[in-house]
Design an enzyme around this catalytic site. Structure first.
Site, PDB file in Angstrom:
ATOM      1  N   CYS A  25     -31.753 -13.990  35.785  1.00 37.06           N
ATOM      2  CA  CYS A  25     -30.730 -14.215  36.893  1.00 37.06           C
ATOM      3  C   CYS A  25     -31.061 -15.514  37.982  1.00 37.06           C
ATOM      4  O   CYS A  25     -30.043 -16.170  38.192  1.00 37.06           O
ATOM      5  CB  CYS A  25     -30.385 -12.880  37.613  1.00 37.06           C
ATOM      6  SG  CYS A  25     -31.644 -12.270  38.746  1.00 37.06           S
ATOM      7  N   CYS A  82     -32.482  -8.851  38.826  1.00 38.41           N
ATOM      8  CA  CYS A  82     -32.685  -8.255  37.507  1.00 38.41           C
ATOM      9  C   CYS A  82     -33.966  -7.911  37.352  1.00 38.41           C
ATOM     10  O   CYS A  82     -34.489  -6.941  36.372  1.00 38.41           O
ATOM     11  CB  CYS A  82     -32.286  -9.046  36.375  1.00 38.41           C
ATOM     12  SG  CYS A  82     -33.330 -10.379  35.969  1.00 38.41           S
ATOM     13  N   CYS A  97     -38.445 -11.136  35.804  1.00 39.28           N
ATOM     14  CA  CYS A  97     -39.251 -12.213  36.188  1.00 39.28           C
ATOM     15  C   CYS A  97     -40.362 -11.753  36.943  1.00 39.28           C
ATOM     16  O   CYS A  97     -41.262 -12.512  37.703  1.00 39.28           O
ATOM     17  CB  CYS A  97     -38.625 -13.391  36.870  1.00 39.28           C
ATOM     18  SG  CYS A  97     -38.151 -12.685  38.533  1.00 39.28           S
ATOM     19  N   ASN A 104     -34.609 -11.503  57.572  1.00 36.31           N
ATOM     20  CA  ASN A 104     -33.658 -10.592  57.700  1.00 36.31           C
ATOM     21  C   ASN A 104     -32.818 -10.825  58.970  1.00 36.31           C
ATOM     22  O   ASN A 104     -31.505 -11.015  58.941  1.00 36.31           O
ATOM     23  CB  ASN A 104     -34.026  -9.034  57.453  1.00 36.31           C
ATOM     24  CG  ASN A 104     -32.636  -8.183  57.165  1.00 36.31           C
ATOM     25  OD1 ASN A 104     -32.250  -7.706  58.139  1.00 36.31           O
ATOM     26  ND2 ASN A 104     -32.044  -8.262  55.947  1.00 36.31           N
ATOM     27  N   ASP A 109     -28.931  -4.872  56.366  1.00 33.91           N
ATOM     28  CA  ASP A 109     -29.084  -3.420  56.576  1.00 33.91           C
ATOM     29  C   ASP A 109     -29.840  -2.884  57.795  1.00 33.91           C
ATOM     30  O   ASP A 109     -29.838  -1.715  58.249  1.00 33.91           O
ATOM     31  CB  ASP A 109     -29.906  -2.936  55.254  1.00 33.91           C
ATOM     32  CG  ASP A 109     -28.840  -2.936  54.199  1.00 33.91           C
ATOM     33  OD1 ASP A 109     -27.780  -2.715  54.211  1.00 33.91           O
ATOM     34  OD2 ASP A 109     -29.484  -2.835  52.970  1.00 33.91           O
ATOM     35  N   GLU A 139     -20.774 -13.320  20.452  1.00 29.28           N
ATOM     36  CA  GLU A 139     -20.247 -13.349  18.707  1.00 29.28           C
ATOM     37  C   GLU A 139     -19.555 -14.828  18.851  1.00 29.28           C
ATOM     38  O   GLU A 139     -19.630 -15.490  17.847  1.00 29.28           O
ATOM     39  CB  GLU A 139     -19.359 -12.148  18.716  1.00 29.28           C
ATOM     40  CG  GLU A 139     -18.905 -12.112  17.167  1.00 29.28           C
ATOM     41  CD  GLU A 139     -18.063 -11.026  16.893  1.00 29.28           C
ATOM     42  OE1 GLU A 139     -18.346  -9.890  17.446  1.00 29.28           O
ATOM     43  OE2 GLU A 139     -17.170 -11.297  15.993  1.00 29.28           O
ATOM     44  N   ARG A 193      -7.683  -2.519  17.297  1.00 33.47           N
ATOM     45  CA  ARG A 193      -8.687  -1.307  17.484  1.00 33.47           C
ATOM     46  C   ARG A 193      -8.284  -0.311  18.393  1.00 33.47           C
ATOM     47  O   ARG A 193      -8.475   0.823  18.298  1.00 33.47           O
ATOM     48  CB  ARG A 193     -10.189  -1.958  17.597  1.00 33.47           C
ATOM     49  CG  ARG A 193     -11.213  -0.820  17.405  1.00 33.47           C
ATOM     50  CD  ARG A 193     -12.676  -1.205  17.232  1.00 33.47           C
ATOM     51  NE  ARG A 193     -13.014  -1.742  15.884  1.00 33.47           N
ATOM     52  CZ  ARG A 193     -13.600  -0.768  15.055  1.00 33.47           C
ATOM     53  NH1 ARG A 193     -13.746   0.552  15.518  1.00 33.47           N
ATOM     54  NH2 ARG A 193     -13.776  -1.170  14.026  1.00 33.47           N
ATOM     55  N   GLU A 220     -21.780   1.678  18.745  1.00 38.54           N
ATOM     56  CA  GLU A 220     -20.497   1.646  19.710  1.00 38.54           C
ATOM     57  C   GLU A 220     -20.331   3.072  20.197  1.00 38.54           C
ATOM     58  O   GLU A 220     -19.739   3.385  21.092  1.00 38.54           O
ATOM     59  CB  GLU A 220     -19.405   0.885  18.932  1.00 38.54           C
ATOM     60  CG  GLU A 220     -19.780  -0.685  19.057  1.00 38.54           C
ATOM     61  CD  GLU A 220     -18.860  -1.476  18.054  1.00 38.54           C
ATOM     62  OE1 GLU A 220     -18.636  -1.376  17.047  1.00 38.54           O
ATOM     63  OE2 GLU A 220     -18.015  -2.329  18.853  1.00 38.54           O
TER      64      GLU A 220
HETATM   65  C1  LIG Z   1     -31.483  -9.653  45.264  1.00 40.60           C
HETATM   66  C2  LIG Z   1     -31.677  -9.430  46.733  1.00 40.60           C
HETATM   67  C3  LIG Z   1     -31.287  -8.160  47.329  1.00 40.60           C
HETATM   68  C4  LIG Z   1     -31.061  -8.191  48.609  1.00 40.60           C
HETATM   69  N1  LIG Z   1     -30.747  -6.751  49.213  1.00 40.60           N
HETATM   70  C5  LIG Z   1     -30.758  -6.956  50.532  1.00 40.60           C
HETATM   71  C6  LIG Z   1     -30.520  -5.485  51.237  1.00 40.60           C
HETATM   72  O1  LIG Z   1     -30.171  -4.621  50.647  1.00 40.60           O
HETATM   73  N2  LIG Z   1     -30.219  -5.475  52.426  1.00 40.60           N
HETATM   74  C7  LIG Z   1     -30.214  -6.504  53.146  1.00 40.60           C
HETATM   75  O2  LIG Z   1     -30.009  -6.380  54.419  1.00 40.60           O
HETATM   76  N3  LIG Z   1     -30.659  -7.780  52.642  1.00 40.60           N
HETATM   77  C8  LIG Z   1     -30.755  -8.031  51.528  1.00 40.60           C
HETATM   78  N4  LIG Z   1     -31.196  -9.203  51.100  1.00 40.60           N
HETATM   79  C9  LIG Z   1     -31.372 -10.187  51.823  1.00 40.60           C
HETATM   80  C10 LIG Z   1     -32.739 -10.518  51.964  1.00 40.60           C
HETATM   81  O3  LIG Z   1     -33.758 -10.044  51.214  1.00 40.60           O
HETATM   82  C11 LIG Z   1     -33.139 -10.065  53.284  1.00 40.60           C
HETATM   83  O4  LIG Z   1     -32.503 -10.544  54.437  1.00 40.60           O
HETATM   84  C12 LIG Z   1     -34.807 -10.361  53.638  1.00 40.60           C
HETATM   85  O5  LIG Z   1     -35.306  -9.461  54.702  1.00 40.60           O
HETATM   86  C13 LIG Z   1     -34.928 -11.893  54.038  1.00 40.60           C
HETATM   87  O6  LIG Z   1     -36.281 -12.118  54.336  1.00 40.60           O
HETATM   88  P1  LIG Z   1     -36.994 -13.480  53.725  1.00 40.60           P
HETATM   89  O7  LIG Z   1     -38.395 -13.274  54.373  1.00 40.60           O
HETATM   90  O8  LIG Z   1     -36.955 -13.252  52.408  1.00 40.60           O
HETATM   91  O9  LIG Z   1     -36.253 -14.619  54.193  1.00 40.60           O
HETATM   92  P2  LIG Z   1     -36.265 -16.043  53.753  1.00 40.60           P
HETATM   93  O10 LIG Z   1     -35.158 -16.252  52.912  1.00 40.60           O
HETATM   94  O11 LIG Z   1     -37.542 -16.431  53.739  1.00 40.60           O
HETATM   95  O12 LIG Z   1     -35.412 -16.664  55.162  1.00 40.60           O
HETATM   96  C14 LIG Z   1     -34.268 -16.296  55.804  1.00 40.60           C
HETATM   97  C15 LIG Z   1     -33.880 -17.249  56.957  1.00 40.60           C
HETATM   98  O13 LIG Z   1     -34.628 -16.611  58.205  1.00 40.60           O
HETATM   99  C16 LIG Z   1     -35.231 -17.858  58.672  1.00 40.60           C
HETATM  100  N5  LIG Z   1     -36.550 -17.328  59.022  1.00 40.60           N
HETATM  101  C17 LIG Z   1     -37.500 -16.730  58.401  1.00 40.60           C
HETATM  102  N6  LIG Z   1     -38.601 -16.319  59.381  1.00 40.60           N
HETATM  103  C18 LIG Z   1     -37.861 -16.671  60.636  1.00 40.60           C
HETATM  104  C19 LIG Z   1     -38.791 -16.474  61.747  1.00 40.60           C
HETATM  105  N7  LIG Z   1     -39.700 -15.945  62.166  1.00 40.60           N
HETATM  106  N8  LIG Z   1     -37.980 -16.986  62.854  1.00 40.60           N
HETATM  107  C20 LIG Z   1     -37.002 -17.667  62.803  1.00 40.60           C
HETATM  108  N9  LIG Z   1     -36.104 -17.771  61.434  1.00 40.60           N
HETATM  109  C21 LIG Z   1     -36.934 -17.165  60.411  1.00 40.60           C
HETATM  110  C22 LIG Z   1     -35.394 -18.747  57.378  1.00 40.60           C
HETATM  111  O14 LIG Z   1     -35.645 -19.833  58.053  1.00 40.60           O
HETATM  112  C23 LIG Z   1     -34.016 -18.630  56.681  1.00 40.60           C
HETATM  113  O15 LIG Z   1     -33.117 -19.148  57.349  1.00 40.60           O
HETATM  114  C24 LIG Z   1     -31.338  -9.143  49.634  1.00 40.60           C
HETATM  115  C25 LIG Z   1     -31.639 -10.360  48.837  1.00 40.60           C
HETATM  116  C26 LIG Z   1     -31.558 -10.540  47.646  1.00 40.60           C
HETATM  117  C27 LIG Z   1     -32.092 -11.773  46.876  1.00 40.60           C
HETATM  118  S1  FES Z   2     -34.639 -13.480  36.907  1.00 39.17           S
HETATM  119 FE1  FES Z   2     -33.493 -11.884  37.748  1.00 39.17          FE
HETATM  120  S2  FES Z   2     -34.785 -11.285  39.349  1.00 39.17           S
HETATM  121 FE2  FES Z   2     -35.686 -13.107  38.689  1.00 39.17          FE
END
Ligand SMILES: Cc1cc2nc3c(=O)[nH]c(=O)nc-3n(C[C@H](O)[C@H](O)[C@H](O)COP(=O)(O)OP(=O)(O)OC[C@H]3O[C@@H](n4cnc5c(N)ncnc54)[C@H](O)[C@@H]3O)c2cc1C
Ligand code: FES
Ligand code: FES
Length: 1370
Positions: A54, A59, A62, A375, A384, A837, A915, A1303
């Site tokens: 994805c 998913c 990876c 977050n 969340d 298909e 079907r 199926e």
């Molecule tokens: C598959 C998937 C599922 C998810 N599920 C949820 C969920 O269930 N609930 C939910 O709330 N979120 C969810 N998220 C969103 C995300 O994962 C969260 O918000 C996560 O906490 C982001 O953290 P990160 O470190 O990966 O952010 P990053 O992508 O690294 O950064 C996000 C943003 O924050 C900024 N940033 C990072 N650190 C700082 C800092 N110290 N000071 C200022 N700015 C900063 C970055 O510049 C960027 O703009 C999901 C995302 C994905 C891809």
């Molecule tokens: S390819 Fe789906 S989680 Fe990375």
């Protein structure tokens, strides 16, 4: 430590040589790849075991393990390589699936467990599951623990999706690592683990003792294989010495698109921040990565926050804890739980709530890298955690240059949509989370479409501090008043909000129902989402806000009553405690039964054995190749499609000039470049390979850009400018009906009996309409192909299709080359379910055009979102019915109009509708029935085949009618349906005689397996009596499914069998292995017939030059067709070997010696086998099907009335699949089909830009990735999952008396749907409502909640017309 030769003033190593280890081998990371992901690099490096499913973290395909040195030890964690920036792995050890075991060197126990337990079908998800489990075990071992718990195992798999298995075998495979059951380590179990057949396989930890009472043999699921040695091997990939104790240096890695920084001090980070206005901070990259991939964001400067010590600090103070913004969510969760264990319980109520919220936050892989700061800073309105920080009184600490710290209360931080009170020069340093007081309570809430790994629809944090004070002036009576309160919501506004009005209504008031009611009224001002606001579901979101507050009220009442029984008397009505019942899900238990398989005396019978999937070992070790994994010739080009962004428009101009100027772009091709015929289509030639004048759906291909690399091709495709003139677009069935837009050439209908007389004889006549949404195939491997031109206009297509001949035909016609010059082949595909298909044909044709002109190989792999937008889905249906019935429940007449949303081309829609018409009787004999099909022409991507092929839509329509009849009469639905059940010799509404009818045995078998209907019904009713806000529901659903292609021509199959002089056989047949175990069954058939062990038979790739003119691998019929063809070929060879067999016993020849002798005598050891199903007539004739497959399922659910959240407690399935060729594989198909069917009807909601969703661009699919489209996870399958195969029901009409199985079980998933409806009836009864109500599918939490009819939801449904139903795409 990296030793830079030159340091910048900030201490960044300018010419640093970034390194990492992969599977113990040292690699220098390529420079200038700041925007690349770890996955891209791994796959470019030839490590293709790690899959791209994805690209958005949704998913788990990876998943790899990242290990790093921290605090004097090694930390292991599973991460999504698709979101992990390449340079984030600098200095770390990456372990991929290839690193832990291989077929040649031996599988790791985790891999062996999965293979032996039948936990890998198509295998595309498999490496991800292996690595999630492996990482957990390594992590547990590093913590010094012996084993993880079963709950931990299920939890670690929450971020991994599987579309094939139904998860049960995966969970069983891994559960043994919990070492909770000594039986799994017995000698017998280990023998089974080594791949022996199941005759006496040990029951394993997943088998509840009660189940053993059933007749038959428990199927081996090889679980114990996992535990073959029960412990991790001594040769685990070892953390490299060089990385131990290595202090990471500050890095600056510049490149053409982006410079990547890795500061190691706060000063460096702050200086960078002030130096570069556009500096993008990166934590776990789970937001930034999505922006880069899907939102076209490009960042010139990116800085990792991961190595700045201040951002990772954790301090515990008297008032609470302070957590660095760079702390990962997993670490935060662990920390909160540790504190909760250490501190007095009352102090950490907020911590416990946050830890619980984190449990449902994404999957483990995301939490392992995602940060607290990321977050918060994202400021997502559906974060969340942010509602919790706001409600719990957390404080955000921001820092800017000079280490100036500014504190902002969380409640004041969020200013607007993704806007926060943080200056560009500031960053988030830490978060202070306060302890709670003795009479202070805190709670988290989240409702998402799916519980596991899903983004919230609405979430909330709530906190209240109560104080005991006099209730009123002059009164002696003490009361508990609200001294302080925080109520915050996400998902109800463009930002997370405090519910100020509701809080004001609570503050200073006694904690009692009157106060709550006042707060609920006030809340309607705080939370008032319009029905069509972005995100939709207005009524539901508003009602959830109320439900959460109500739940909190009950939660606090119960907690106070327990803590202060003398002074706090909540007087909650009976059953109200259920509003606050905590979520509990025990580990999944499964039982599978099938009968003893008759074995030959010499043990030579290979048919009927539980062999595991032939490629299982390759799949679990990542060695199995899919299209995207095939090594490419050096001059290969990559293709990206230019697609329509309009649902219906004239094409005014297509300008590729800007694209052609981009580096790496080699060419742009469109309709004018097609050397042959631009028209394609499997039934009608009504589709263009490339649109010429008009586009008729979003995602339709207009042209294709080819370039040296895939990113360059994608950049090129985006740069092609298309001018449109909009035309009116029709998206839904209702749109099409209103506009009279149908495929007029389709006019099929079926009729039996005298409708008029039937209606005249009826005591009651009812009418209604059921809506059934579409379903995305979500095969884990997206569509793709490689077109390889060879000499003189010869082409080889390496393809992910399930219909190689169709692809050969249409690519040949597009290129204007004869079919004999074009070979289409594939080793295996990563799931198909019908989606590969025909809807993959245009992708192949379009990619072939540049290959033709440039005479260079071209590779085209769709991204997940492209695939979902472009390739069509299960047809959404509307079933309008009129039913007449007597007062004792006998149906006298049934008329149905079935409308399908066919989309913008004919595709297979007529066959799908045929079907549906033929299954609209389900298993019921109606004296008079008429059913008419209508194919709606709309402007969405053409809808297509999907497991069941229209059958499930017809089946459920009939089932819905029966449900309505029984509810209308207030009778038990079993009693109403039973007299209608088909019996031997009955004739269906399409004129086919029921032979070998197993409807009643399956029906009764399911009831027996479930432990008796009456007993279960009483238990459910008793539960419902005691619980006002949780309701259970029970349902039994039968099925009958016709086997044969309704296009008679397709009922043929060919096979090629070669016997070699070493006694091995090579079998090729026309079917495609897509996870269903077809090759394994074919090998068993060949081995059985030739009299050799199955290990002597190999199934080569499917290829149109070996077995030509094959039918699509579809309709569940492949084992029937190719099994007979293999049998035919083997019998021809056997015939020629007869003289040698006669001598074999006497001379003691082995099969190899026989074959050698025959070869010496110049006997042909090769044969082409062929089979054409006899007697079948196609639609309209008396035998459209060769035979029927029967089954029945009983399911029980538990529904949270206040939210619509639910759990599938138990499902008992009984199926008649004849004498199975491989019972374990058949059981895998049944479980997988059931879960997929349940997903369609209860979970998977497609959202289009239509009248129901004005916030989505017209004609665009909103749900085009795992982030928005929710297939079932391991957490959604029945907690108690029992499957039994009917015994002694050989099928004389198919190979080795077997039956098709792919199926037929799909429809049984509807038992969960009807059980949910049953639970809603119970909720409605408690609310004083009676009688039938409409529930469309999918029965999402929204639909379920809003149907419950209680006083909490009522205000949000005021003014709605009688019979109002939530909006949906259909
Ligand atoms: C598959 C998937 C599922 C998810 N599920 C949820 C969920 O269930 N609930 C939910 O709330 N979120 C969810 N998220 C969103 C995300 O994962 C969260 O918000 C996560 O906490 C982001 O953290 P990160 O470190 O990966 O952010 P990053 O992508 O690294 O950064 C996000 C943003 O924050 C900024 N940033 C990072 N650190 C700082 C800092 N110290 N000071 C200022 N700015 C900063 C970055 O510049 C960027 O703009 C999901 C995302 C994905 C891809
Ligand atoms: S390819 Fe789906 S989680 Fe990375
Ligand atoms: S085996 Fe899991 S997706 Fe196919």
């Amino acid at each position: 430590m990296v030793r830079p030769s030159r340091l910048s003033p900030l201490g960044f190593a300018d010419d640093a040589k970034p390194i990492c280890y992969v599977n113990g081998k040292r690699y220098s990371l390529p420079l200038g790849r700041g925007e690349a992901t770890l996955l891209q690099w791994l796959r470019e490096s030839g490590l293709t075991g790690t899959k791209l499913g994805c690209g958005e973290g949704g998913c788990g395909a990876c998943t790899v393990m990242l290990s790093h040195w921290e605090a004097g030890g090694v930390q292991h964690r599973a991460v999504n390589a698709c979101l992990c920036p390449l340079y984030a792995a600098e200095g770390m050890h990456v372990v991929t699936v290839e690193g832990i075991g291989s077929v040649r060197d031996g599988l790791h126990p985790v891999q062996a467990a999965l293979a032996n337990s039948h936990g890998s079908q198509c295998g595309f998800c498999t490496p991800g599951f292996v690595m999630s489990m492996y990482s957990l075990l390594r992590g547990v071992a590093a913590e010094g623990r012996e084993a993880p718990s079963e709950e931990e195992i299920e939890e670690c798999l929450a971020g991994n999706l599987c579309r094939c298995t139904g998860y049960r075998p995966i969970l069983d495979a891994f559960k043994v690592f919990a070492k909770a059951d000594a039986a799994a380590y017995t000698a017998d179990a280990i023998a089974a683990a080594r791949g022996m057949a199941a005759a006496t396989a040990a029951e394993n930890s997943s088998t509840p003792p009660a189940a053993a009472a059933g007749n038959g043999t428990p199927a081996t699921n090889g679980t114990a294989a996992a535990a073959a040695n029960g412990k991790m091997p001594s040769s685990e990939p070892i953390f490299p010495k060089e990385l131990k104790g290595r202090r990471p240096a500050a890095l600056r890695l510049s490149g053409p698109h982006c410079t990547w920084y890795r500061p190691t001090t706060l000063e460096q980070l702050l200086t960078l921040k002030s130096a570069h206005n556009d500096l993008k901070l990166v934590g776990g990259n789970s937001e930034v990565g999505i922006e880069l991939k899907f939102k076209d964001a490009g960042y010139r400067h990116m800085a990792a926050v991961t190595h700045v010590p201040e951002l990772s600090q954790i301090k515990v103070t008297d008032r609470g804890i302070e957590v660095g913004a760079g702390v990962t969510l997993t670490r935060l969760q662990d920390l909160l739980l540790q504190q909760a264990a250490k501190q007095p319980p009352h102090k950490t109520r907020g911590f416990a709530a946050t830890a619980e919220q984190l449990r449902w936050f994404a999957g483990r892989q995301i939490r392992n890298t995602g940060t607290l700061g990321g977050n918060i800073a994202t400021a997502s309105p559906i974060s969340d955690l942010n509602p919790l920080w706001m409600a719990f009184g957390a404080v955000f600490r921001l820092v800017s240059q000079g280490r100036r710290v500014r504190e902002v209360p969380a409640s004041k931080f969020f200013l607007g949509y993704r806007q926060v009170d943080m200056a560009p020069w500031e960053l988030l340093l830490s978060v202070r989370i306060p302890f709670t007081g003795p009479t202070e309570f805190a709670k988290e809430f989240k409702q998402a479409p799916r519980r596991d790994d899903d983004i919230a629809i609405v979430n909330a944090g709530m906190r209240v501090r109560l104080e005991q004070r006099p209730a009123a002036e002059g009164s002696e009576e003490q009361a508990w008043l609200v001294a302080d309160v925080g109520v915050a919501y996400g998902g109800v506004a463009p930002k997370t909000i405090m519910a100020e009005k509701a809080m004001a209504a609570l503050k200073g008031k006694p904690w009692c129902r009157e106060t709550l009611d006042a707060a609920l009224v006030a809340l309607r001002e705080d939370v008032n989402v319009a029905p069509t606001a972005p995100g939709g579901r207005g009524e539901y979101r508003n009602s959830l806000a109320a439900s959460f507050l109500f739940k909190f009220y009950v939660h606090v009442c119960l907690a106070m009553e327990a803590a202060h029984p003398d002074s706090f008397k909540p007087q909650l009505p009976a059953g109200y405690a259920s509003a606050a019942a905590p979520y509990h899900r025990p580990p999944v238990r499964g039982v599978q039964f099938h009968h003893e398989v008759p074995q030959a005396a010499d043990g030579s019978a290979e048919v009927g054995k539980d062999y595991r999937h032939m490629s299982a070992d390759l799949q679990v070790s990542g060695q199995a190749q899919y299209t995207d994994d095939v090594p490419l010739p050096p001059n290969t080009l990559h293709a990206a499609f230019v697609t329509s962004s309009k649902p219906h428009a004239k094409l005014l101009k297509v300008d590729a000039a800007a694209a052609l100027r981009l580096p790496g772009v080699v060419g742009f091709y469109s309709a004018k470049d097609v050397p042959g015929d631009n028209m394609i289509g499997p039934i009608m030639h009504d589709e263009e390979v490339f649109a010429t004048d008009t586009v008729t759906c979003v995602g339709q291909v207009i042209g294709v850009v080819v370039a040296d690399t895939e990113p360059a091709a994608r950049r090129g495709a985006k740069a092609v400018k298309v001018d449109y003139e909009d035309l009116p677009a029709l998206i839904s069935i209702d749109d099409a009906i209103a506009a009279g837009s149908f495929y007029e050439q389709y006019g099929n209908s079926l009729e039996t009996g005298n409708l008029e007389a039937g209606f005249a004889a009826a005591d009651h006549v009812l009418e209604g309409t059921l809506k059934l949404g579409g379903q995305e195939h979500f095969y884990l491997e997206p569509n793709g192909c490689i077109v390889l031109p060879t000499e003189d206009d010869e082409y080889t297509l390496i393809s992910s299709t399930q219909a190689p001949t169709k692809h050969q035909i249409y690519v040949a016609s597009t290129l204007g080359v004869p079919m004999h010059k074009l070979v289409c082949k594939m080793k295996r595909i990563g799931g198909g379910f019908g989606g590969k298909e025909t809807r993959s044909i245009f992708i192949h044709c379009a990619a072939a055009v540049p290959a033709y002109h440039l005479r260079r190989p071209v590779k085209a792999i769709l991204d997940r979102d492209e695939d979902m937008q472009m390739t069509g889905t299960r047809h959404p249906f509307q079933a309008s019915y009129k039913v007449g019935f007597t007062k004792d429940g006998r149906v006298t007449a049934l008329h149905m109009d079935l409308y399908s949303n066919a989309g913008n081309s004919w595709d297979l829609s007529s066959a799908v509708m045929d079907r549906a018409l033929m299954h609209s009787d389900c298993v019921y004999k109606f004296p008079a029935q008429r059913v008419v099909g209508h194919m709606c022409r709309t402007n969405i991507a053409s809808n297509t085949a999907f497991r069941g092929f229209g059958g499930p839509q017809g089946l459920i329509a009939a089932e819905m009618v029966m449900e309505r009849v029984s509810r209308h009469l207030g009778k038990c639905s079993l009693l109403v349906r039973q007299p209608h059940l088909y019996k031997e010799g009955d004739v269906t509404h399409f004129g086919m005689v029921m032979e070998g009818c197993q409807v009643i045995p399956c029906w009764e078998g399911a009831i027996e397996s479930a432990g008796g209907w009456q007993q279960r019904r009483e238990a459910v009713d008793a539960f419902n009596q005691k619980h006002r806000w949780r309701k259970r529901g029970l349902a039994l659903t039968p099925t009958k499914f016709g086997i044969a292609f309704t296009k008679v021509t397709y009922n043929q199959g060919g096979a090629l069998v070669h016997v070699y002089t070493d006694g091995t056989a090579l079998v090729t047949h026309g079917g495609v292995e897509m996870g269903q175990g077809l090759h394994t069954k074919m090998a068993q058939v060949a081995a059985h017939e030739l009299g050799v062990p199955v290990s002597k038979v190999f199934i080569a790739e499917t290829s149109t030059d070996k077995v030509p003119n094959s039918s699509p691998t579809a309709g569940s019929a492949s084992t029937d067709l190719y099994g007979m063809a293999v049998l035919d070929a083997c019998r021809q060879i056997n015939e020629r070997l007869k003289p040698y067999r006669a001598q074999a016993a006497e001379k003691g020849w082995s099969f190899a010696q026989m074959a050698t002798q025959a070869y010496m005598d110049r006997v042909d050891l090769s044969a082409h086998g062929f089979y054409a199903t006899p007697e079948v007539t196609g639609f309209g004739g008396p035998r459209p099907f060769n035979y029927f497959v029967f089954g029945a399922a009983v399911s029980e659910v538990e529904l949270d009335v206040l939210t619509g959240d639910w759990q599938l407690l138990r499902s008992d399935i009984v199926m008649d699949v004849g004498n199975p060729i491989n019972p374990a594989i058949d059981i895998g198909q049944i479980e997988g089909g059931f879960v997929q069917g349940m997903g369609w009807l209860c979970l998977e909601e497609m959202v289009w830009g239509d009248n129901a969703h004005p916030w989505v661009r017209p004609g665009h699919l909103f749900t085009k990735g795992p982030g928005t489209y929710k297939i079932p996870t391991a957490n959604d399958v029945p907690i108690d999952f029992r499957v039994k195969l009917l015994t002694n029901t050989p099928n004389p009409r198919a190979v080795h008396s077997s039956k098709a199985v792919g199926e037929p079980p799909f429809h049984l998933g509807s038992s969960a749907f009807f059980a949910l409806k049953d639970a809603v009836y119970a909720a409605r009864a408690a609310a004083g409502l009676s009688g039938w109500f409409q529930l469309d599918a999918p029965a999402t939490p929204e639909k379920l909640r809003l149907a419950c009819g209680d006083e909490l939801a009522a205000p949000y449904l005021e003014g709605k017309e009688e019979g109002w139903r939530p909006l949906m795409s259909c």
